[in-house]
Design a protein around this motif. Sequence first.
Motif, PDB file in Angstrom:
ATOM      1  N   SER A 158      21.103  21.136 -71.695  1.00  0.00           N
ATOM      2  CA  SER A 158      20.061  21.953 -71.086  1.00  0.00           C
ATOM      3  C   SER A 158      19.165  22.549 -72.158  1.00  0.00           C
ATOM      4  CB  SER A 158      20.680  23.066 -70.236  1.00  0.00           C
ATOM      5  OG  SER A 158      21.501  23.894 -71.033  1.00  0.00           O
ATOM      6  N   VAL A 159      17.888  22.641 -71.829  1.00  0.00           N
ATOM      7  CA  VAL A 159      16.895  23.292 -72.678  1.00  0.00           C
ATOM      8  C   VAL A 159      16.299  24.413 -71.837  1.00  0.00           C
ATOM      9  CG1 VAL A 159      14.799  23.028 -74.043  1.00  0.00           C
ATOM     10  CG2 VAL A 159      16.428  21.125 -73.862  1.00  0.00           C
ATOM     11  N   GLY A 160      16.737  25.640 -72.093  1.00  0.00           N
ATOM     12  CA  GLY A 160      16.356  26.733 -71.214  1.00  0.00           C
ATOM     13  C   GLY A 160      17.017  26.551 -69.860  1.00  0.00           C
ATOM     14  N   GLU A 161      16.356  27.059 -68.814  1.00  0.00           N
ATOM     15  CA  GLU A 161      16.937  26.977 -67.473  1.00  0.00           C
ATOM     16  C   GLU A 161      16.377  25.819 -66.657  1.00  0.00           C
ATOM     17  OE1 GLU A 161      16.377  30.659 -65.522  1.00  0.00           O
ATOM     18  OE2 GLU A 161      17.682  31.812 -66.868  1.00  0.00           O
ATOM     19  N   ALA A 162      15.261  25.239 -67.111  1.00  0.00           N
ATOM     20  CA  ALA A 162      14.565  24.297 -66.247  1.00  0.00           C
ATOM     21  C   ALA A 162      14.427  22.895 -66.815  1.00  0.00           C
ATOM     22  CB  ALA A 162      13.178  24.841 -65.908  1.00  0.00           C
ATOM     23  N   ASP A 163      14.929  22.620 -68.021  1.00  0.00           N
ATOM     24  CA  ASP A 163      14.750  21.309 -68.630  1.00  0.00           C
ATOM     25  C   ASP A 163      16.075  20.746 -69.116  1.00  0.00           C
ATOM     26  OD1 ASP A 163      11.690  20.875 -68.774  1.00  0.00           O
ATOM     27  OD2 ASP A 163      11.951  22.898 -69.550  1.00  0.00           O
ATOM     28  N   THR A 164      16.141  19.427 -69.162  1.00  0.00           N
ATOM     29  CA  THR A 164      17.358  18.724 -69.579  1.00  0.00           C
ATOM     30  C   THR A 164      16.997  17.577 -70.512  1.00  0.00           C
ATOM     31  OG1 THR A 164      18.446  19.220 -67.468  1.00  0.00           O
ATOM     32  CG2 THR A 164      19.367  17.413 -68.780  1.00  0.00           C
ATOM     33  N   VAL A 165      17.731  17.461 -71.615  1.00  0.00           N
ATOM     34  CA  VAL A 165      17.636  16.275 -72.460  1.00  0.00           C
ATOM     35  C   VAL A 165      18.765  15.330 -72.055  1.00  0.00           C
ATOM     36  CG1 VAL A 165      17.782  15.337 -74.790  1.00  0.00           C
ATOM     37  CG2 VAL A 165      16.578  17.496 -74.388  1.00  0.00           C
ATOM     38  N   MET A 166      18.402  14.136 -71.599  1.00  0.00           N
ATOM     39  CA  MET A 166      19.370  13.113 -71.227  1.00  0.00           C
ATOM     40  C   MET A 166      19.381  12.051 -72.315  1.00  0.00           C
ATOM     41  SD  MET A 166      19.581  10.753 -67.765  1.00  0.00           S
ATOM     42  CE  MET A 166      18.026   9.906 -68.110  1.00  0.00           C
ATOM     43  N   THR A 167      20.543  11.838 -72.944  1.00  0.00           N
ATOM     44  CA  THR A 167      20.668  10.897 -74.053  1.00  0.00           C
ATOM     45  C   THR A 167      21.577   9.744 -73.663  1.00  0.00           C
ATOM     46  OG1 THR A 167      20.422  12.725 -75.636  1.00  0.00           O
ATOM     47  CG2 THR A 167      21.286  10.645 -76.488  1.00  0.00           C
ATOM     48  N   TRP A 168      21.147   8.524 -73.978  1.00  0.00           N
ATOM     49  CA  TRP A 168      21.956   7.329 -73.742  1.00  0.00           C
ATOM     50  C   TRP A 168      22.230   6.652 -75.076  1.00  0.00           C
ATOM     51  CZ3 TRP A 168      18.942   4.566 -69.213  1.00  0.00           C
ATOM     52  CH2 TRP A 168      18.970   5.382 -68.073  1.00  0.00           C
ATOM     53  N   GLU A 169      23.466   6.255 -75.278  1.00  0.00           N
ATOM     54  CA  GLU A 169      23.881   5.560 -76.488  1.00  0.00           C
ATOM     55  C   GLU A 169      24.654   4.312 -76.084  1.00  0.00           C
ATOM     56  OE1 GLU A 169      25.692   7.479 -80.347  1.00  0.00           O
ATOM     57  OE2 GLU A 169      27.318   7.052 -78.930  1.00  0.00           O
ATOM     58  N   GLN A 170      24.319   3.171 -76.692  1.00  0.00           N
ATOM     59  CA  GLN A 170      24.994   1.909 -76.366  1.00  0.00           C
ATOM     60  C   GLN A 170      25.468   1.214 -77.643  1.00  0.00           C
ATOM     61  OE1 GLN A 170      21.451   1.045 -73.568  1.00  0.00           O
ATOM     62  NE2 GLN A 170      22.980  -0.459 -72.958  1.00  0.00           N
ATOM     63  N   GLU A 171      26.722   0.786 -77.620  1.00  0.00           N
ATOM     64  CA  GLU A 171      27.288  -0.032 -78.692  1.00  0.00           C
ATOM     65  C   GLU A 171      27.766  -1.337 -78.059  1.00  0.00           C
ATOM     66  OE1 GLU A 171      30.437   2.110 -80.499  1.00  0.00           O
ATOM     67  OE2 GLU A 171      29.140   3.513 -81.550  1.00  0.00           O
ATOM     68  N   PHE A 172      27.470  -2.461 -78.699  1.00  0.00           N
ATOM     69  CA  PHE A 172      27.824  -3.728 -78.072  1.00  0.00           C
ATOM     70  C   PHE A 172      27.942  -4.832 -79.116  1.00  0.00           C
ATOM     71  CE2 PHE A 172      23.259  -3.240 -78.187  1.00  0.00           C
ATOM     72  CZ  PHE A 172      22.815  -4.465 -78.663  1.00  0.00           C
ATOM     73  N   SER A 173      28.614  -5.911 -78.713  1.00  0.00           N
ATOM     74  CA  SER A 173      28.654  -7.151 -79.483  1.00  0.00           C
ATOM     75  C   SER A 173      28.533  -8.299 -78.499  1.00  0.00           C
ATOM     76  CB  SER A 173      29.948  -7.257 -80.291  1.00  0.00           C
ATOM     77  OG  SER A 173      31.078  -7.264 -79.431  1.00  0.00           O
ATOM     78  N   MET A 174      28.060  -9.446 -78.993  1.00  0.00           N
ATOM     79  CA  MET A 174      27.778 -10.580 -78.124  1.00  0.00           C
ATOM     80  C   MET A 174      28.910 -11.602 -78.172  1.00  0.00           C
ATOM     81  SD  MET A 174      24.872  -9.382 -77.302  1.00  0.00           S
ATOM     82  CE  MET A 174      24.420 -10.715 -76.201  1.00  0.00           C
ATOM     83  N   LYS A 175      29.083 -12.335 -77.076  1.00  0.00           N
ATOM     84  CA  LYS A 175      30.000 -13.470 -77.058  1.00  0.00           C
ATOM     85  C   LYS A 175      29.412 -14.620 -77.893  1.00  0.00           C
ATOM     86  CE  LYS A 175      31.919 -12.493 -72.474  1.00  0.00           C
ATOM     87  NZ  LYS A 175      32.028 -12.955 -71.072  1.00  0.00           N
TER      88      LYS A 175
END
Length: 279
Positions: free
Chosen positions: A99-116
């Motif tokens: 949360s950033v103050g009462e009215a805002d939100t930081v949404m973070t996505w993190e992805q780790e992967f490897s390929m076949k």
Amino acid sequence: MGYIRNAVLIHAPVEDVFRLTNNVRTWPELFTEYASSEVIEETENSVTFRLTTHPDESGTQWSWIAVRHTDAERKSTRSERNPSSGPFKHMTIRWWYDSVGEADTVMTWEQEFSMKPDAPFSEEHATNHLNTQTRIQQRVIKERIEARYQKNEQPEELFRGIIVGNYKPGSEDKIVEAFARSDATELPHLVGVKSRHVWTQGEIYVHFVEARSSLPTILKEYIQHPLFKDVKAELDQYVSLIYPDLPPMAKQIYSWTNTDGQQQVEAKSAESTSDKKVA
């Protein structure tokens, strides 16, 4: 090893962003890339589900099974794709919300992967593609959530509904304890319930709810959620519908409001729904 991380600032409270983005059943309406989302198994803090994308430029649809774990206290999730499906040997996705103050939100996505080894594209190609798509989807989600929570802070729209039933006299304390335990979990935040009031008289039970969605919508989307099933199973010991063959919600046919001297009267037709949207 492929890795990406992206974040977006959403003008909405963190509780609401967390609730809206973590109901995997509604992802086809929240994202633009998914054609369907099927829940396979669900517990209090995890869900196993199958996602299927819309066809890509070549007409190919991708589908995979994932297991998603939720930490409601931290406002974070961790997902693992089933390695037997799709081009990825492994895929771990972490989301967290601040949360950033009462009215805002930081949404973070993190992805780790490897390929076949036999994947149809390289790790570099996958990294660039996921980076692009993640930013697009975060922007879409931001716009769709903010459409519900405008910056001018318009009054929040709520739905009101009433459930009427019979109850066992003497079980009032049991009913209170059941609701108190349930309302202390994340379930009210998850389904968008803002308030509830329960009355009894004689053998009559009246349950009034204010929520961000109508009661039929809440029942449709969450009736199989473990927390919902737990409180329903407990209440079913003491409360039963008066008319079990009819919809559980009472039908509103008339309302009157006196706001700052401006009287508002609304009569409901026989075809009206049981829920009343208010601001």
